[in-house]
Write a protein that holds these residues in place. Structure first.
Motif, mmCIF file in Angstrom:
data_model
loop_
_atom_site.group_PDB
_atom_site.id
_atom_site.type_symbol
_atom_site.label_atom_id
_atom_site.label_comp_id
_atom_site.label_asym_id
_atom_site.label_seq_id
_atom_site.Cartn_x
_atom_site.Cartn_y
_atom_site.Cartn_z
ATOM 1 N N LEU A 228 0.833 -1.199 0.000
ATOM 2 C CA LEU A 228 0.000 0.000 0.000
ATOM 3 C C LEU A 228 0.870 1.252 0.000
ATOM 4 C CD1 LEU A 228 -3.103 -0.137 2.336
ATOM 5 C CD2 LEU A 228 -2.911 0.702 0.003
ATOM 6 N N ALA A 229 1.837 1.276 0.916
ATOM 7 C CA ALA A 229 2.717 2.435 1.019
ATOM 8 C C ALA A 229 3.491 2.611 -0.283
ATOM 9 C CB ALA A 229 3.666 2.268 2.191
ATOM 10 N N HIS A 230 3.914 1.480 -0.863
ATOM 11 C CA HIS A 230 4.661 1.549 -2.112
ATOM 12 C C HIS A 230 3.840 2.212 -3.214
ATOM 13 C CE1 HIS A 230 7.745 -1.742 -1.071
ATOM 14 N NE2 HIS A 230 8.046 -0.577 -0.576
ATOM 15 N N SER A 231 2.582 1.746 -3.351
ATOM 16 C CA SER A 231 1.790 2.251 -4.463
ATOM 17 C C SER A 231 1.522 3.742 -4.286
ATOM 18 C CB SER A 231 0.491 1.464 -4.583
ATOM 19 O OG SER A 231 -0.348 1.775 -3.501
ATOM 20 N N ALA A 232 1.395 4.178 -3.042
ATOM 21 C CA ALA A 232 1.183 5.606 -2.804
ATOM 22 C C ALA A 232 2.397 6.405 -3.274
ATOM 23 C CB ALA A 232 0.924 5.865 -1.326
ATOM 24 N N SER A 233 3.604 5.908 -2.939
ATOM 25 C CA SER A 233 4.797 6.650 -3.331
ATOM 26 C C SER A 233 5.003 6.543 -4.846
ATOM 27 C CB SER A 233 6.015 6.150 -2.564
ATOM 28 O OG SER A 233 6.383 4.871 -3.023
ATOM 29 N N ALA A 234 4.581 5.404 -5.433
ATOM 30 C CA ALA A 234 4.693 5.247 -6.886
ATOM 31 C C ALA A 234 3.816 6.277 -7.586
ATOM 32 C CB ALA A 234 4.289 3.829 -7.293
ATOM 33 N N ARG A 235 2.597 6.468 -7.053
ATOM 34 C CA ARG A 235 1.693 7.457 -7.632
ATOM 35 C C ARG A 235 2.311 8.846 -7.567
ATOM 36 N NH1 ARG A 235 -2.569 4.690 -5.748
ATOM 37 N NH2 ARG A 235 -2.604 5.737 -3.757
ATOM 38 N N ARG A 236 2.939 9.137 -6.424
ATOM 39 C CA ARG A 236 3.534 10.455 -6.261
ATOM 40 C C ARG A 236 4.649 10.651 -7.297
ATOM 41 N NH1 ARG A 236 3.732 10.194 -1.012
ATOM 42 N NH2 ARG A 236 5.883 9.524 -0.936
ATOM 43 N N LEU A 237 5.434 9.574 -7.487
ATOM 44 C CA LEU A 237 6.542 9.625 -8.421
ATOM 45 C C LEU A 237 6.028 9.857 -9.841
ATOM 46 C CD1 LEU A 237 9.470 9.231 -7.529
ATOM 47 C CD2 LEU A 237 9.391 6.963 -8.544
ATOM 48 N N SER B 237 4.642 13.556 -10.741
ATOM 49 C CA SER B 237 5.564 14.671 -10.953
ATOM 50 C C SER B 237 6.298 14.524 -12.277
ATOM 51 C CB SER B 237 6.561 14.716 -9.801
ATOM 52 O OG SER B 237 7.712 15.397 -10.213
ATOM 53 N N LEU B 238 6.289 15.592 -13.057
ATOM 54 C CA LEU B 238 7.001 15.581 -14.335
ATOM 55 C C LEU B 238 8.481 15.326 -14.133
ATOM 56 C CD1 LEU B 238 5.735 18.372 -16.759
ATOM 57 C CD2 LEU B 238 6.119 15.948 -17.223
ATOM 58 N N ALA B 239 8.997 15.869 -13.050
ATOM 59 C CA ALA B 239 10.439 15.803 -12.803
ATOM 60 C C ALA B 239 10.910 14.384 -12.587
ATOM 61 C CB ALA B 239 10.804 16.659 -11.596
ATOM 62 N N THR B 240 10.046 13.534 -12.007
ATOM 63 C CA THR B 240 10.498 12.185 -11.682
ATOM 64 C C THR B 240 9.891 11.126 -12.587
ATOM 65 O OG1 THR B 240 8.766 12.140 -10.016
ATOM 66 C CG2 THR B 240 10.982 12.635 -9.243
ATOM 67 N N ARG B 241 9.048 11.553 -13.565
ATOM 68 C CA ARG B 241 8.403 10.552 -14.397
ATOM 69 C C ARG B 241 9.379 10.013 -15.428
ATOM 70 N NH1 ARG B 241 3.560 12.704 -17.591
ATOM 71 N NH2 ARG B 241 2.843 13.324 -15.541
ATOM 72 N N ASP B 242 9.358 8.672 -15.624
ATOM 73 C CA ASP B 242 10.237 8.063 -16.611
ATOM 74 C C ASP B 242 9.612 8.217 -17.991
ATOM 75 O OD1 ASP B 242 12.420 7.076 -15.177
ATOM 76 O OD2 ASP B 242 11.131 5.511 -14.327
ATOM 77 N N PRO B 243 10.441 8.244 -19.057
ATOM 78 C CA PRO B 243 9.872 8.292 -20.394
ATOM 79 C C PRO B 243 9.074 7.026 -20.680
ATOM 80 C CG PRO B 243 12.264 8.055 -20.464
ATOM 81 C CD PRO B 243 11.892 8.325 -19.048
ATOM 82 N N GLY B 244 8.105 7.121 -21.602
ATOM 83 C CA GLY B 244 7.200 6.012 -21.883
ATOM 84 C C GLY B 244 7.906 4.737 -22.293
ATOM 85 N N TRP B 245 8.941 4.844 -23.102
ATOM 86 C CA TRP B 245 9.561 3.621 -23.626
ATOM 87 C C TRP B 245 10.246 2.820 -22.518
ATOM 88 C CZ3 TRP B 245 14.754 2.904 -23.032
ATOM 89 C CH2 TRP B 245 15.520 4.059 -22.772
#
Lengths: 360, 299
Positions: free
Chosen positions: B10-19, B22-30
């Motif tokens: 649960l805690a993981h998915s919350a932090s994943a959503r936060r990540l 944010s544009l700054a931490t989002r990985d590119p689609g590929w």
């Protein structure tokens, strides 16, 4: 219940946690075991409770030897620093636990248990939370539940291990007052462990001051504060300015400065450490008699009508340590004297407590 | 419990959503696509496909053959022996595991580290070696062999040997599950119970057991799955006597070696089914435990 502690010693490996502790605690008092962390106060409390076994010495409860008595049979209530509430039980069941585990013959009926638990919860002002679980309570509420739980079995003595240590300052202050009131109401012998001198001074009937596994002083709060028996007691309880030096006639030679000590019959050249409370320390102009410790005003902290002046020793740093001093004045005095940060002054003490130091 | 709660999914998915947010931490689609393809592809090839293959092979010759392979006497005997072994090994390890975890978590004693390492021994030793140990000790040429045969006691190549080997192999499951939890929970609650007058048994039943019940159940499930599925150690001590000392995994092997593929896969499908049920129960327990954990998290 009176408690007698005789020559208790306890080591953990090579570390001597308690070194020949003897104590007499009369019935009905609220006592503080005060000392810095690691001084052995919690260990002593746990030995009195029976949760820890002493290497040597005896414990007598109400005059009877309890050294080898099991925790269960000692009739002590123990309150833990981190509450130790049963996490899977409601507040009600937590308090009822001690009654429910009694042998069948002594166990009260369900109705009596309900009445007693609700009475205790009302006593700690938590009757409305009976069905909640510990995780749904604030820290202060949890500690009050823990206290009600300990009181449910009608212990002869209440032992509290840093009961307010994990709470924030405001709640701590409230609970302190509340504990004092509760004690005056129930009149049950209680010992609480704390490292907070203010807490001990405010709540306890008597203070047992401990350091490095030994007792430094036992006394009423006023007595301990005003007449510290040892250098440790002086420096640990309340704020004190420290002056370390050797006797030179009527003065103490501290570095390059001379501090009048105001006592007769001290041998010249013997090492002493002197302490003065901030309100017993005075600031004098730099150029009068040359007596007093040269210092520089570093900060002036106003706190209502009382003002605390912080000073830094002016002389060369001794053994790499910079000396700080604190002096309490009133705002009016500061204004009249025109003290400002950076100003060079001397400080003297109106009342210096001197303690002999080992010769080196 | 704070530490445990922080690592829940649960805690993981919350932090994943936060990540992600944010544009700054989002990985590119590929990057996401590659990671997902590799992960899921691996899962499909190595886990999902074999599982499906087992059931497909089992039903290849129709329901009739499938059922016939299961009700055949040797198969029934193998199923019975497997159930018996698990029924003995799991309760034994339940008691051992709780006792060992209790000792490690609640008491200080000399040799505690050694005990913790020893508990892990069955995990680090090859099951074949575990089986050989019992042959060496209880076998006809073994240390206790002559004495045992004098008293007409059969251990190796008999049911007791199979149970012993299974107990050995499955020993760590419950203890390993409980030790970290009990260590994290500390001794405070037990000490509180004792100062309130509870006896040792009352303390265990009313305080310790409710606090560990989900981890305990989880350990039991895993222990049971392994007890029923164990092959290596049991194979060494069993002697492969049909209808007598064959467990389900051993029976599968024999059928397979005799080219009775449909029958082999039919029995194997039972084991696979057990695995699926175990997984489902495990997931359910994890969810319950997490909910219980979330309730207990100090705020």
């Amino acid at each position: 219940m009176s408690i007698e502690v005789r020559d208790i010693a306890k080591s953990f490996g090579a570390f001597r946690a308690l070194d020949g502790i003897s104590l007499d605690l009369p019935k009905g008092e609220l006592i503080a075991l005060l000392g810095p962390s690691g001084c052995g106060k919690t260990t002593l409390l746990r030995i009195i409770a029976g949760l820890e076994k002493a290497d040597a010495g005896t414990i007598r409860l109400s005059g009877a030897d309890a050294t080898d008595k099991h925790v269960r049979e000692r009739q002590v209530g123990f309150v833990f620093q981190h509450y130790a509430l049963f996490r899977h039980m409601s507040v009600f069941e937590n308090v009822a636990f001690g009654l429910r585990v009694k042998p069948r013959g002594q166990r009260p009926s369900e109705k009596e248990i309900r009445e007693r638990v609700m009475r205790l919860l009302d006593l700690v002002q938590l009757g409305w939370l009976a069905e909640r679980f510990p995780s749904q309570l604030s820290g202060g509420q949890r500690q009050r539940v823990a206290l009600a739980r300990a009181l449910a079995v009608e212990p002869q003595v209440l032992l509290l291990d840093e009961p307010f240590g994990a709470l924030d300052a405001k709640v701590r202050k409230e609970l302190r007052r509340w504990l004092r009131r509760l004690h005056d109401e129930l009149y049950i012998s209680s010992i609480f462990v704390t490292h907070d001198q203010e807490e001990a001074l405010e709540v306890a009937d008597r203070i047992v001051l401990m350091n490095k596994g030994r007792i430094e002083q036992i006394g009423r709060p006023r007595e301990v504060y005003e007449h510290p028996a040892t250098a440790f007691a002086m420096s640990f309880i309340g704020t004190a300015n420290e002056f370390r030096g050797r006797v030179e006639g009527a003065n103490l030679r501290v570095g390059n400065d001379l501090l009048p000590h105001g006592q007769a019959g001290l041998e010249d050249g013997s090492p002493f450490v002197g302490y003065a409370r901030p309100h017993d320390t005075e600031i004098v102009a730099e150029d009068t008699t040359g007596l007093g410790i040269a210092a520089k005003v570093s900060r002036i902290l106003a706190n209502g009508a009382a003002v605390r002046v912080e000073l830094v020793a002016n002389g060369p740093a001794r053994e790499g340590v910079t000396d700080y001093f604190e002096v309490d004045l009133t705002a009016a005095e500061i204004a009249a004297r025109g003290l400002t940060p950076g100003q060079r002054v001397r400080i003297r003490s109106r009342r210096l407590s001197l303690f002999a130091e080992p010769r080196r | 419990m704070t530490a445990a709660a922080a690592t829940t999914p649960l805690a993981h998915s919350a932090s994943a959503r936060r990540l992600e947010a944010s544009l700054a931490t989002r990985d590119p689609g590929w990057v996401k696509a590659v990671v997902l393809t590799v992960g899921l592809g691996f899962f499909a090839v190595f886990l999902l496909m074999p599982l499906i293959a087992v059931f497909l092979e089992a039903f290849r010759k129709g329901w009739q053959t499938y059922l016939a392979a299961l009700v055949e006497p040797d198969a029934l005997s193998a199923i019975r022996l497997t159930l018996l072994t698990a029924a003995i090994a799991v309760p034994l390890n339940l008691v051992f595991g709780v006792a060992a975890a209790w000792a490690v978590a609640k008491f200080d004693f000399r040799g505690k580290q050694l005990l913790i390492s020893l508990i892990d021994l069955p995990f680090s030793v090859s099951p074949v070696v575990a089986g050989l140990i019992y042959v060496l000790v209880f076998g006809a040429q073994g240390w206790l062999g002559p004495w045992l045969s004098d008293h007409d006691i059969r251990i190796v190549f008999a049911v007791p040997g199979i149970v012993l080997a299974t107990v050995f192999v499955t020993f760590p499951f419950i203890a390993r599950e409980l030790i970290p939890l009990m260590q994290a929970q500390g001794r405070d609650e037990e000490e509180a119970a004792v100062t309130l007058g509870a006896s040792g048994w009352q303390t265990f039943r009313r305080v310790t057991l409710p606090n560990i019940k989900w981890a305990l159940l989880y350990g039991v499930i895993l222990c049971n799955a392994r007890a029923m599925g164990e092959f290596g150690a049991v194979s060494v001590v069993s002697g492969h006597i049909r209808g007598e000392t064959n467990t389900m995994p051993l029976h599968v092997e024999i059928l397979y070696n005799e080219y009775q593929f449909a029958a082999a896969f039919a029995v194997a499908s039972l084991l696979a089914l057990l695995a699926l049920v175990t997984l489902a129960v495990k997931t359910f327990i994890e969810r319950r435990a997490k909910r219980a954990g979330a309730e207990e998290t100090p705020t």
